[in-house]
Design a protein around this motif. Sequence first.
Motif, PDB file in Angstrom:
ATOM      1  N   THR A 341       0.811  -1.200   0.000  1.00  0.00           N
ATOM      2  CA  THR A 341       0.000   0.000   0.000  1.00  0.00           C
ATOM      3  C   THR A 341       0.855   1.264   0.000  1.00  0.00           C
ATOM      4  OG1 THR A 341      -0.113   0.109   2.428  1.00  0.00           O
ATOM      5  CG2 THR A 341      -1.790  -1.215   1.310  1.00  0.00           C
ATOM      6  N   ALA A 342       0.263   2.362  -0.463  1.00  0.00           N
ATOM      7  CA  ALA A 342       0.897   3.677  -0.411  1.00  0.00           C
ATOM      8  C   ALA A 342      -0.208   4.723  -0.411  1.00  0.00           C
ATOM      9  CB  ALA A 342       1.835   3.886  -1.596  1.00  0.00           C
ATOM     10  N   GLY A 343       0.089   5.883   0.175  1.00  0.00           N
ATOM     11  CA  GLY A 343      -0.915   6.932   0.222  1.00  0.00           C
ATOM     12  C   GLY A 343      -0.304   8.298   0.401  1.00  0.00           C
ATOM     13  N   TYR A 344      -1.126   9.309   0.163  1.00  0.00           N
ATOM     14  CA  TYR A 344      -0.691  10.705   0.254  1.00  0.00           C
ATOM     15  C   TYR A 344      -1.847  11.536   0.797  1.00  0.00           C
ATOM     16  CZ  TYR A 344       0.805  15.367  -1.320  1.00  0.00           C
ATOM     17  OH  TYR A 344       1.146  16.685  -1.383  1.00  0.00           O
ATOM     18  N   GLU A 345      -1.564  12.383   1.775  1.00  0.00           N
ATOM     19  CA  GLU A 345      -2.571  13.251   2.358  1.00  0.00           C
ATOM     20  C   GLU A 345      -2.057  14.685   2.322  1.00  0.00           C
ATOM     21  OE1 GLU A 345      -5.360  13.467   6.394  1.00  0.00           O
ATOM     22  OE2 GLU A 345      -3.381  12.507   6.485  1.00  0.00           O
ATOM     23  N   PHE A 346      -2.919  15.630   1.924  1.00  0.00           N
ATOM     24  CA  PHE A 346      -2.525  17.037   1.873  1.00  0.00           C
ATOM     25  C   PHE A 346      -3.690  17.906   2.314  1.00  0.00           C
ATOM     26  CE2 PHE A 346      -4.425  15.995  -2.163  1.00  0.00           C
ATOM     27  CZ  PHE A 346      -5.182  17.105  -2.506  1.00  0.00           C
ATOM     28  N   GLY A 347      -3.361  19.079   2.871  1.00  0.00           N
ATOM     29  CA  GLY A 347      -4.381  19.969   3.385  1.00  0.00           C
ATOM     30  C   GLY A 347      -4.660  21.129   2.451  1.00  0.00           C
ATOM     31  N   VAL A 348      -5.938  21.452   2.319  1.00  0.00           N
ATOM     32  CA  VAL A 348      -6.392  22.633   1.587  1.00  0.00           C
ATOM     33  C   VAL A 348      -7.416  23.332   2.459  1.00  0.00           C
ATOM     34  CG1 VAL A 348      -7.514  23.528  -0.475  1.00  0.00           C
ATOM     35  CG2 VAL A 348      -6.000  21.546  -0.655  1.00  0.00           C
ATOM     36  N   ASN A 349      -7.070  24.548   2.907  1.00  0.00           N
ATOM     37  CA  ASN A 349      -7.899  25.269   3.870  1.00  0.00           C
ATOM     38  C   ASN A 349      -8.089  24.407   5.114  1.00  0.00           C
ATOM     39  OD1 ASN A 349      -8.110  27.480   2.103  1.00  0.00           O
ATOM     40  ND2 ASN A 349      -9.852  26.521   1.038  1.00  0.00           N
ATOM     41  N   ASP A 350      -9.311  24.047   5.456  1.00  0.00           N
ATOM     42  CA  ASP A 350      -9.550  23.262   6.670  1.00  0.00           C
ATOM     43  C   ASP A 350      -9.849  21.791   6.377  1.00  0.00           C
ATOM     44  OD1 ASP A 350      -9.247  25.494   8.316  1.00  0.00           O
ATOM     45  OD2 ASP A 350     -11.350  26.085   8.059  1.00  0.00           O
ATOM     46  N   VAL A 351      -9.548  21.336   5.177  1.00  0.00           N
ATOM     47  CA  VAL A 351      -9.849  19.955   4.783  1.00  0.00           C
ATOM     48  C   VAL A 351      -8.558  19.258   4.387  1.00  0.00           C
ATOM     49  CG1 VAL A 351     -11.166  18.441   3.244  1.00  0.00           C
ATOM     50  CG2 VAL A 351     -12.148  20.632   3.982  1.00  0.00           C
ATOM     51  N   ASP A 352      -8.380  18.028   4.901  1.00  0.00           N
ATOM     52  CA  ASP A 352      -7.263  17.183   4.489  1.00  0.00           C
ATOM     53  C   ASP A 352      -7.786  16.120   3.529  1.00  0.00           C
ATOM     54  OD1 ASP A 352      -5.419  18.514   6.095  1.00  0.00           O
ATOM     55  OD2 ASP A 352      -5.855  17.232   7.818  1.00  0.00           O
ATOM     56  N   TYR A 353      -7.223  16.080   2.327  1.00  0.00           N
ATOM     57  CA  TYR A 353      -7.618  15.094   1.326  1.00  0.00           C
ATOM     58  C   TYR A 353      -6.596  13.961   1.311  1.00  0.00           C
ATOM     59  CZ  TYR A 353     -10.716  18.783  -0.272  1.00  0.00           C
ATOM     60  OH  TYR A 353     -11.690  19.758  -0.331  1.00  0.00           O
ATOM     61  N   ALA A 354      -7.103  12.732   1.220  1.00  0.00           N
ATOM     62  CA  ALA A 354      -6.221  11.565   1.305  1.00  0.00           C
ATOM     63  C   ALA A 354      -6.497  10.612   0.147  1.00  0.00           C
ATOM     64  CB  ALA A 354      -6.429  10.841   2.631  1.00  0.00           C
ATOM     65  N   PHE A 355      -5.430   9.987  -0.333  1.00  0.00           N
ATOM     66  CA  PHE A 355      -5.506   8.989  -1.390  1.00  0.00           C
ATOM     67  C   PHE A 355      -4.707   7.769  -0.948  1.00  0.00           C
ATOM     68  CE2 PHE A 355      -5.793  13.175  -3.229  1.00  0.00           C
ATOM     69  CZ  PHE A 355      -6.829  13.078  -4.144  1.00  0.00           C
ATOM     70  N   ALA A 356      -5.175   6.595  -1.327  1.00  0.00           N
ATOM     71  CA  ALA A 356      -4.455   5.361  -1.000  1.00  0.00           C
ATOM     72  C   ALA A 356      -4.585   4.387  -2.161  1.00  0.00           C
ATOM     73  CB  ALA A 356      -4.993   4.729   0.272  1.00  0.00           C
ATOM     74  N   LEU A 357      -3.517   3.672  -2.407  1.00  0.00           N
ATOM     75  CA  LEU A 357      -3.503   2.618  -3.426  1.00  0.00           C
ATOM     76  C   LEU A 357      -3.078   1.319  -2.769  1.00  0.00           C
ATOM     77  CD1 LEU A 357      -3.689   1.774  -6.454  1.00  0.00           C
ATOM     78  CD2 LEU A 357      -1.241   2.296  -6.603  1.00  0.00           C
ATOM     79  N   MET A 358      -3.856   0.266  -3.010  1.00  0.00           N
ATOM     80  CA  MET A 358      -3.511  -1.071  -2.508  1.00  0.00           C
ATOM     81  C   MET A 358      -3.369  -2.020  -3.688  1.00  0.00           C
ATOM     82  SD  MET A 358      -4.850  -4.365  -2.014  1.00  0.00           S
ATOM     83  CE  MET A 358      -6.620  -4.254  -1.834  1.00  0.00           C
ATOM     84  N   TYR A 359      -2.306  -2.800  -3.661  1.00  0.00           N
ATOM     85  CA  TYR A 359      -2.093  -3.831  -4.681  1.00  0.00           C
ATOM     86  C   TYR A 359      -1.816  -5.152  -3.986  1.00  0.00           C
ATOM     87  CZ  TYR A 359       0.235  -6.720  -8.173  1.00  0.00           C
ATOM     88  OH  TYR A 359       0.595  -7.767  -8.981  1.00  0.00           O
ATOM     89  N   SER A 360      -2.576  -6.173  -4.356  1.00  0.00           N
ATOM     90  CA  SER A 360      -2.361  -7.517  -3.830  1.00  0.00           C
ATOM     91  C   SER A 360      -2.038  -8.428  -5.012  1.00  0.00           C
ATOM     92  CB  SER A 360      -3.610  -8.012  -3.099  1.00  0.00           C
ATOM     93  OG  SER A 360      -3.392  -9.278  -2.527  1.00  0.00           O
ATOM     94  N   PRO A 361      -0.807  -8.922  -5.105  1.00  0.00           N
ATOM     95  CA  PRO A 361      -0.411  -9.710  -6.278  1.00  0.00           C
ATOM     96  C   PRO A 361      -1.133 -11.043  -6.346  1.00  0.00           C
ATOM     97  CG  PRO A 361       1.309  -9.748  -4.621  1.00  0.00           C
ATOM     98  CD  PRO A 361       0.282  -8.768  -4.140  1.00  0.00           C
ATOM     99  N   SER A 362      -1.073 -11.633  -7.519  1.00  0.00           N
ATOM    100  CA  SER A 362      -1.789 -12.880  -7.784  1.00  0.00           C
ATOM    101  C   SER A 362      -1.336 -13.993  -6.842  1.00  0.00           C
ATOM    102  CB  SER A 362      -1.557 -13.306  -9.237  1.00  0.00           C
ATOM    103  OG  SER A 362      -2.231 -14.519  -9.506  1.00  0.00           O
ATOM    104  N   LYS A 363      -2.326 -14.693  -6.308  1.00  0.00           N
ATOM    105  CA  LYS A 363      -2.086 -15.846  -5.446  1.00  0.00           C
ATOM    106  C   LYS A 363      -3.016 -16.959  -5.895  1.00  0.00           C
ATOM    107  CE  LYS A 363      -1.060 -18.508  -1.911  1.00  0.00           C
ATOM    108  NZ  LYS A 363       0.229 -19.210  -1.843  1.00  0.00           N
ATOM    109  N   SER A 364      -2.548 -18.190  -5.858  1.00  0.00           N
ATOM    110  CA  SER A 364      -3.381 -19.314  -6.276  1.00  0.00           C
ATOM    111  C   SER A 364      -3.287 -20.456  -5.276  1.00  0.00           C
ATOM    112  CB  SER A 364      -2.974 -19.811  -7.670  1.00  0.00           C
ATOM    113  OG  SER A 364      -1.659 -20.350  -7.647  1.00  0.00           O
ATOM    114  N   VAL A 365      -4.328 -21.267  -5.252  1.00  0.00           N
ATOM    115  CA  VAL A 365      -4.378 -22.499  -4.455  1.00  0.00           C
ATOM    116  C   VAL A 365      -4.888 -23.602  -5.366  1.00  0.00           C
ATOM    117  CG1 VAL A 365      -5.448 -23.674  -2.523  1.00  0.00           C
ATOM    118  CG2 VAL A 365      -4.789 -21.285  -2.290  1.00  0.00           C
TER     119      VAL A 365
END
Length: 394
Positions: A341-365
């Motif tokens: 995972t990775a993410g970034y948060e930044f503030g604009v005026n009184d609001v903090d905006y956040a983004f996150a990316l999750m990657y789960s690689p291929s798994k098999s059974v």
Amino acid sequence: ADATNGYFRLGYSANSIAMGGASTATAQDAMAGASNPALALNIDTNFTAAVSLFAPDRGFTVEGGGPAAPPEFGLQQQDTSSDSHYFVIPSFGYNRIIDEDFAINVNVYANGGMNTDYSESVFYAGETGVDLSQMFISTSFAYKVAETTHIGIAPIIAGQRFKARGLNSFAGFSQDPTKLSDNQYDYSFGYGARFGVWHGLNENWSFGASYQTETKFQEFEKYEGLFAENGAFNIPETYNLGLEFKRSNYTVAFDYQRINYSDIQSVGNPMLPALAPGSLGTDGGPGFGWQDMNVYELGFAIDGASDNTYRFGVSYGEQPIPSSEVLFNILAPGVQEWHFTAGYEFGVNDVDYAFALMYSPSKSVKGRNPLLGSQEQTIELEMSQIELTFGANF
């Protein structure tokens, strides 16, 4: 939506997802109570809203063997993927500090659920798949028992819906074939609770722990012939332990989570030897054979200039499906283990905006078809996942 750690989500906000799910000892936003109700006194923001675009890619491959006469059950050789690829998952949190000793936190969020949508007639009874959605409303009450020790309790009310298609070929194994498959959505409601504690060890280190009880639901009446215990589908109990190390401009968090899937008969009971004529839906009847999960989560947060925060994380949990249970789990291939995972948060005026990316690689059974003893047939379940989350804290 579909699975992450089994059918538990990795996190419930952009910031917790960006930290690899590590959120038992560290409060990143107003969704912190979903992991540990004692954190309500540690939260600066009043509101958190987030929406995730979840994109799982899952399917299965059948090799060898083929259709066989009852009581054997062989599948057609095929390489098949689920047709539903995108899901939108919202969450919302509100936190209010009443005074220096007491705070309230309200969270609305969803579990990952299970979803498969195969256009093929996997089990020779039409288009095949299941859809399970779960929603929670958790209200946390946190109290300061000492200057560096907080405790919390969160009553939980929850709702879920479920439908199954294409399973009528198993009618002979069901206690009620009319309540096995193709009955549209059924709904049930339930309740549970989460308990938590947070303790500041010193100016840098803190510890958190929480326990969520088994969430008890009404039975799915339309699927009493599928799920064990006459349509019961409760959510298992979980344990969380967390450590946080915090300096002026960075945070490191580590969580351990235990999910006791095996305690829920409809999820944890193995298919064999329970599968017999009239056994599906009974007390002790066949389930998906899921094992308990131990999940380890590590997250980092680095504060930059101008109210910017960078977050990174990794999570690992051994997937819960043994190779002996691949036949039924075509419907629920929750086989993921690693999440980055990775993410970034930044503030604009009184609001903090956040983004996150999750990657789960291929798994098999991969395992043998347990209902085709006269021929060698293997079934391989495979999945990978990507999730993009947008959030706002204010």
